[in-house]
Design a protein around this motif. Structure first.
Motif, PDB file in Angstrom:
ATOM      1  N   THR A  40       0.982  -1.428  -0.041  1.00  0.00           N
ATOM      2  CA  THR A  40       0.030   0.087   0.283  1.00  0.00           C
ATOM      3  C   THR A  40       0.679   1.443  -0.060  1.00  0.00           C
ATOM      4  O   THR A  40       0.725   2.207  -0.739  1.00  0.00           O
ATOM      5  N   LYS A  41       2.336   1.561   1.497  1.00  0.00           N
ATOM      6  CA  LYS A  41       2.631   2.855   0.966  1.00  0.00           C
ATOM      7  C   LYS A  41       3.204   2.608  -0.103  1.00  0.00           C
ATOM      8  O   LYS A  41       3.370   3.863  -1.162  1.00  0.00           O
ATOM      9  N   LEU A  42       3.547   1.892  -0.787  1.00  0.00           N
ATOM     10  CA  LEU A  42       4.958   2.174  -2.110  1.00  0.00           C
ATOM     11  C   LEU A  42       4.328   2.295  -3.587  1.00  0.00           C
ATOM     12  O   LEU A  42       4.208   2.294  -4.277  1.00  0.00           O
ATOM     13  N   GLY A  43       2.121   1.857  -3.136  1.00  0.00           N
ATOM     14  CA  GLY A  43       1.511   2.435  -4.561  1.00  0.00           C
ATOM     15  C   GLY A  43       1.211   0.970  -5.502  1.00  0.00           C
ATOM     16  O   GLY A  43       1.167   1.264  -6.471  1.00  0.00           O
ATOM     17  N   VAL A  44       2.039  -0.293  -4.894  1.00  0.00           N
ATOM     18  CA  VAL A  44       1.667  -1.326  -6.399  1.00  0.00           C
ATOM     19  C   VAL A  44       0.680  -2.585  -5.648  1.00  0.00           C
ATOM     20  O   VAL A  44      -0.119  -2.369  -4.505  1.00  0.00           O
ATOM     21  N   ARG A  45       0.233  -3.177  -6.504  1.00  0.00           N
ATOM     22  CA  ARG A  45      -0.381  -4.145  -5.791  1.00  0.00           C
ATOM     23  C   ARG A  45       0.171  -5.797  -6.228  1.00  0.00           C
ATOM     24  O   ARG A  45      -0.823  -7.317  -5.213  1.00  0.00           O
ATOM     25  N   SER A  46       0.775  -6.486  -6.313  1.00  0.00           N
ATOM     26  CA  SER A  46       1.354  -7.047  -6.111  1.00  0.00           C
ATOM     27  C   SER A  46       3.447  -7.788  -5.001  1.00  0.00           C
ATOM     28  O   SER A  46       3.690  -6.282  -5.432  1.00  0.00           O
ATOM     29  N   ARG A  47       3.523  -8.698  -4.879  1.00  0.00           N
ATOM     30  CA  ARG A  47       4.486  -8.923  -4.366  1.00  0.00           C
ATOM     31  C   ARG A  47       5.701  -8.702  -5.117  1.00  0.00           C
ATOM     32  O   ARG A  47       6.911  -7.548  -5.177  1.00  0.00           O
ATOM     33  N   VAL A  48       5.411  -8.781  -6.750  1.00  0.00           N
ATOM     34  CA  VAL A  48       6.785  -8.781  -7.686  1.00  0.00           C
ATOM     35  C   VAL A  48       6.213  -7.400  -8.079  1.00  0.00           C
ATOM     36  O   VAL A  48       7.607  -6.863  -8.401  1.00  0.00           O
ATOM     37  N   GLN A  49       5.596  -6.435  -8.233  1.00  0.00           N
ATOM     38  CA  GLN A  49       5.712  -5.390  -8.679  1.00  0.00           C
ATOM     39  C   GLN A  49       6.781  -3.864  -7.269  1.00  0.00           C
ATOM     40  O   GLN A  49       7.453  -3.943  -7.159  1.00  0.00           O
ATOM     41  N   GLY A  50       6.399  -5.005  -6.158  1.00  0.00           N
ATOM     42  CA  GLY A  50       6.761  -4.212  -5.094  1.00  0.00           C
ATOM     43  C   GLY A  50       9.061  -4.983  -4.808  1.00  0.00           C
ATOM     44  O   GLY A  50       9.210  -3.738  -4.833  1.00  0.00           O
ATOM     45  N   VAL A  51       8.753  -5.860  -5.219  1.00  0.00           N
ATOM     46  CA  VAL A  51      10.216  -6.533  -5.364  1.00  0.00           C
ATOM     47  C   VAL A  51      11.014  -5.264  -6.747  1.00  0.00           C
ATOM     48  O   VAL A  51      12.128  -4.942  -6.779  1.00  0.00           O
ATOM     49  N   VAL A  52      10.062  -5.615  -7.979  1.00  0.00           N
ATOM     50  CA  VAL A  52      10.531  -4.352  -8.930  1.00  0.00           C
ATOM     51  C   VAL A  52      10.804  -3.021  -8.470  1.00  0.00           C
ATOM     52  O   VAL A  52      12.678  -3.022  -9.238  1.00  0.00           O
ATOM     53  N   LEU A  53       9.854  -3.032  -7.975  1.00  0.00           N
ATOM     54  CA  LEU A  53      10.022  -1.058  -7.526  1.00  0.00           C
ATOM     55  C   LEU A  53      11.040  -0.602  -6.447  1.00  0.00           C
ATOM     56  O   LEU A  53      11.771   0.099  -6.904  1.00  0.00           O
ATOM     57  N   ALA A  54      11.557  -2.110  -5.647  1.00  0.00           N
ATOM     58  CA  ALA A  54      12.636  -2.320  -4.779  1.00  0.00           C
ATOM     59  C   ALA A  54      14.062  -2.033  -6.004  1.00  0.00           C
ATOM     60  O   ALA A  54      14.772  -1.799  -5.417  1.00  0.00           O
ATOM     61  N   TYR A  55      14.205  -2.865  -6.604  1.00  0.00           N
ATOM     62  CA  TYR A  55      15.585  -3.244  -7.058  1.00  0.00           C
ATOM     63  C   TYR A  55      15.862  -0.921  -8.522  1.00  0.00           C
ATOM     64  O   TYR A  55      16.134  -1.143  -7.929  1.00  0.00           O
ATOM     65  N   GLU A  56      14.465  -0.878  -8.626  1.00  0.00           N
ATOM     66  CA  GLU A  56      14.708  -0.055  -9.838  1.00  0.00           C
ATOM     67  C   GLU A  56      15.366   1.227  -8.899  1.00  0.00           C
ATOM     68  O   GLU A  56      16.187   2.174  -9.461  1.00  0.00           O
ATOM     69  N   ALA A  57      15.023   1.452  -7.490  1.00  0.00           N
ATOM     70  CA  ALA A  57      14.746   2.164  -6.294  1.00  0.00           C
ATOM     71  C   ALA A  57      16.232   1.985  -5.712  1.00  0.00           C
ATOM     72  O   ALA A  57      16.920   3.048  -5.077  1.00  0.00           O
TER      73      ALA A  57
END
Length: 70
Positions: A40-57
């Motif tokens: 929710t804090k990251l504004g993503v809908r799935s674990r995969v999207q959260g992980v991708v965002l973590a790598y991109e950041a």
């Protein structure tokens, strides 16, 4: 939170909720709550999207061990 960073790092390393619960010495339900709050804090809908965002950041880097750098 610091715990959410630990959860995100664990997710990026392919850990399941059960594995994270065992590593962090909490219940699986607690891990699920942290994952939900984190997504929710990251504004993503799935674990995969959260992980991708973590790598991109740059929060998590391939092959990295130890602490994350937020």
């Amino acid at each position: 939170s610091a715990r959410e960073r630990e959860i995100l790092t664990g997710l990026a390393r392919g850990r399941t909720n059960r594995e994270l619960a065992e590593e962090l010495i909490v219940s699986e339900a607690t891990v699920k709550t942290h994952v939900s709050n984190l997504l929710t804090k990251l504004g993503v809908r799935s674990r995969v999207q959260g992980v991708v965002l973590a790598y991109e950041a740059g929060v998590v880097r391939p092959g990295e061990r130890g602490e994350t750098s937020w």
